[in-house]
Design an enzyme around this catalytic site. Sequence first.
Site, PDB file in Angstrom:
ATOM      1  N   GLU A 110       5.680   1.460   3.230  1.00  0.00           N
ATOM      2  CA  GLU A 110       5.146   0.996   1.948  1.00  0.00           C
ATOM      3  C   GLU A 110       3.995   1.923   1.592  1.00  0.00           C
ATOM      4  O   GLU A 110       2.955   1.904   2.247  1.00  0.00           O
ATOM      5  CB  GLU A 110       4.678  -0.450   2.061  1.00  0.00           C
ATOM      6  CG  GLU A 110       5.860  -1.389   2.098  1.00  0.00           C
ATOM      7  CD  GLU A 110       5.482  -2.830   2.312  1.00  0.00           C
ATOM      8  OE1 GLU A 110       4.289  -3.160   2.265  1.00  0.00           O
ATOM      9  OE2 GLU A 110       6.407  -3.619   2.540  1.00  0.00           O
ATOM     10  N   GLU A 163      -2.489   9.171  -7.604  1.00  0.00           N
ATOM     11  CA  GLU A 163      -3.034   7.852  -7.265  1.00  0.00           C
ATOM     12  C   GLU A 163      -4.538   7.986  -7.004  1.00  0.00           C
ATOM     13  O   GLU A 163      -4.950   8.696  -6.093  1.00  0.00           O
ATOM     14  CB  GLU A 163      -2.340   7.315  -6.007  1.00  0.00           C
ATOM     15  CG  GLU A 163      -2.760   5.898  -5.673  1.00  0.00           C
ATOM     16  CD  GLU A 163      -2.148   5.388  -4.366  1.00  0.00           C
ATOM     17  OE1 GLU A 163      -2.190   6.119  -3.355  1.00  0.00           O
ATOM     18  OE2 GLU A 163      -1.651   4.253  -4.364  1.00  0.00           O
ATOM     19  N   CYS A 213      -2.098  -1.148  -3.965  1.00  0.00           N
ATOM     20  CA  CYS A 213      -0.923  -0.289  -4.142  1.00  0.00           C
ATOM     21  C   CYS A 213      -0.130  -0.659  -5.383  1.00  0.00           C
ATOM     22  O   CYS A 213       0.472   0.183  -6.024  1.00  0.00           O
ATOM     23  CB  CYS A 213      -0.029  -0.352  -2.914  1.00  0.00           C
ATOM     24  SG  CYS A 213       0.481  -2.029  -2.538  1.00  0.00           S
ATOM     25  N   LYS A 245      -1.816  -1.060  15.032  1.00  0.00           N
ATOM     26  CA  LYS A 245      -2.921  -0.098  14.905  1.00  0.00           C
ATOM     27  C   LYS A 245      -3.520  -0.300  13.517  1.00  0.00           C
ATOM     28  O   LYS A 245      -2.979   0.179  12.521  1.00  0.00           O
ATOM     29  CB  LYS A 245      -2.390   1.333  15.078  1.00  0.00           C
ATOM     30  CG  LYS A 245      -3.387   2.317  15.651  1.00  0.00           C
ATOM     31  CD  LYS A 245      -4.661   2.482  14.839  1.00  0.00           C
ATOM     32  CE  LYS A 245      -4.510   3.404  13.658  1.00  0.00           C
ATOM     33  NZ  LYS A 245      -5.690   3.405  12.757  1.00  0.00           N
TER      34      LYS A 245
END
Length: 511
Positions: A272, A405, A306, A197
């Site tokens: 992750e 973040e 990331c 997906k």
Amino acid sequence: MDKATPKDLFAANRERAAPLLKQLQADGIGHLIDGRIEPSVSGMSFETRSPVDGAVLATVARGNAEDIDRAATAATRAFKAWRDMPAPMRKKLLHRVADAIEDRADDIAVLECIDTGQAHRFMAKAAIRAAENFRFFADRCAEARDGLNTPSEEHWNISTRVPIGPVGVITPWNTPFMLSTWKIAPALAAGCTVVHKPAEWSPVTADLLAKLVKQAGVPDGVLNTVHGIGEEAGKALTEHPAIKAIGFVGESSTGSAIMAQGAPTLKRVHFELGGKNPVIVFDDADLDRALDAVVFMIYSLNGERCTSSSRLLIQQGIAEKFIEKLTARVKALQVGHPLDPATEIGPLIHERHLAKVCSYFDIARKDGAVIAVGGKPHAGPGGGHYVQPTLVIGAHANMRVAQEEVFGPFLTVIPFRNEAEAIEIANGVQYGLTGYVWTGDMGRALRVADALEAGMIWLNSENVRHLPTPFGGMKSSGIGRDGGDYSFEFYMETKHVSLARGTHKIQKLGI
Ligand code: NAD
């Protein structure tokens, strides 16, 4: 012959993209289920737009639980034959996928630029790295099943690994092509079948990947791709009883949701997730190289990365000079069209993401930090979601810009006095993905590496990925590791087999 100028290359990239985009508009994007490209059972679709100029790139099938069920059923049907295929054959097929990716590397690069806003200078090699992922795991197909031999006095004990079954792979929109292959290649090499997906904001190259895998001759149903919205198609995938594990890359909060969604079917999960990674620069470091790495690791890939080092921890004695040089470099960064080879920063993926990144300008000011460079949207070619590369100074460790973040070209600078304070600041966030340390003192480098709460640490280096090494994060940055044998640990079950060597004593009951 004269060397091609950046202008020529920009024109060549546009020329390459034009027919591909035309085709994409004409064909639209369907699911790949059991080897067939299909619309959604519901007939629903959504439009995907380019972050460069808002142009509609394609109409995309919007999958829901019914489409996921069809894909999971196909993956279940295909599983036994794929699992039992001799490893050399599986290896050959996965190498063919790598060949197919390499053949289309330039097409993949321009499509990824237009779909995600990433600059071509970084995307040019993304497909090559994706092909390497397939080759790396293809070469390990045979050893995936290897186990241990641990004999005891009475028994011969061996372990072996078997693929866990059909698995779900859910991926984000940042470098989506390369990132998807990190997950899909080891799953297929292990002998699992996959339902993928992809992120709804970047469906274009996922569609191409599905087609290339089919074209390479991988049997129908082994890789299925269902497009759609996270809370619909993604959620249904995590809840499907036939899906044995979910490999997920994305935000930490989505990871929590997936864990809850997968709980009733006891899904194995590999996450992750986000990061707020520190780069620590000590006063004895090679400051020129450190400066290069600091700039590269937050302003490359639009900062939508990331592993980016979004917090610069700088030792007080060198802070002023280092920030002066850093400021000059950030001011000189080239924001522009992603297909222009001169561009260093392209438009951000989506208007909602642009709004999120821009919201941190006010947050920084309110918290009392200073925006030394940037701090505004940028009027770029096509009028898309451009933002000025931003440098925030005068911050301290508990400000939101030092904790959260941002996931854009946005760097927060925090000074520190000594090693102990650097470690305390570095670890004082919820995340723990990567850490970068610059120092001339090797003892200190190792001490700090040991003390940092992060899954991956680079000493005197920017992030350089080596495929056999473990990739993953601690704390809110993830669960589990990718890379080399670590990937197989996730996609496989370890099975213990014990054979009695002789006639050891068995207790006699009921006599
Ligand atoms: P996201 O979590 O919003 O979406 C990721 C994927 O999850 C998408 O495909 C989305 O459709 C799907 N999804 C959303 N809600 C879901 C649900 N309830 N159930 C199942 N699936 C669902 O993340 P994003 O905004 O696409 O990506 C950016 C994030 O990814 C950042 O936080 C970044 O740090 C992280 N990331 C981490 C790594 C890593 O290796 N640690 C790598 C790349 C990106």
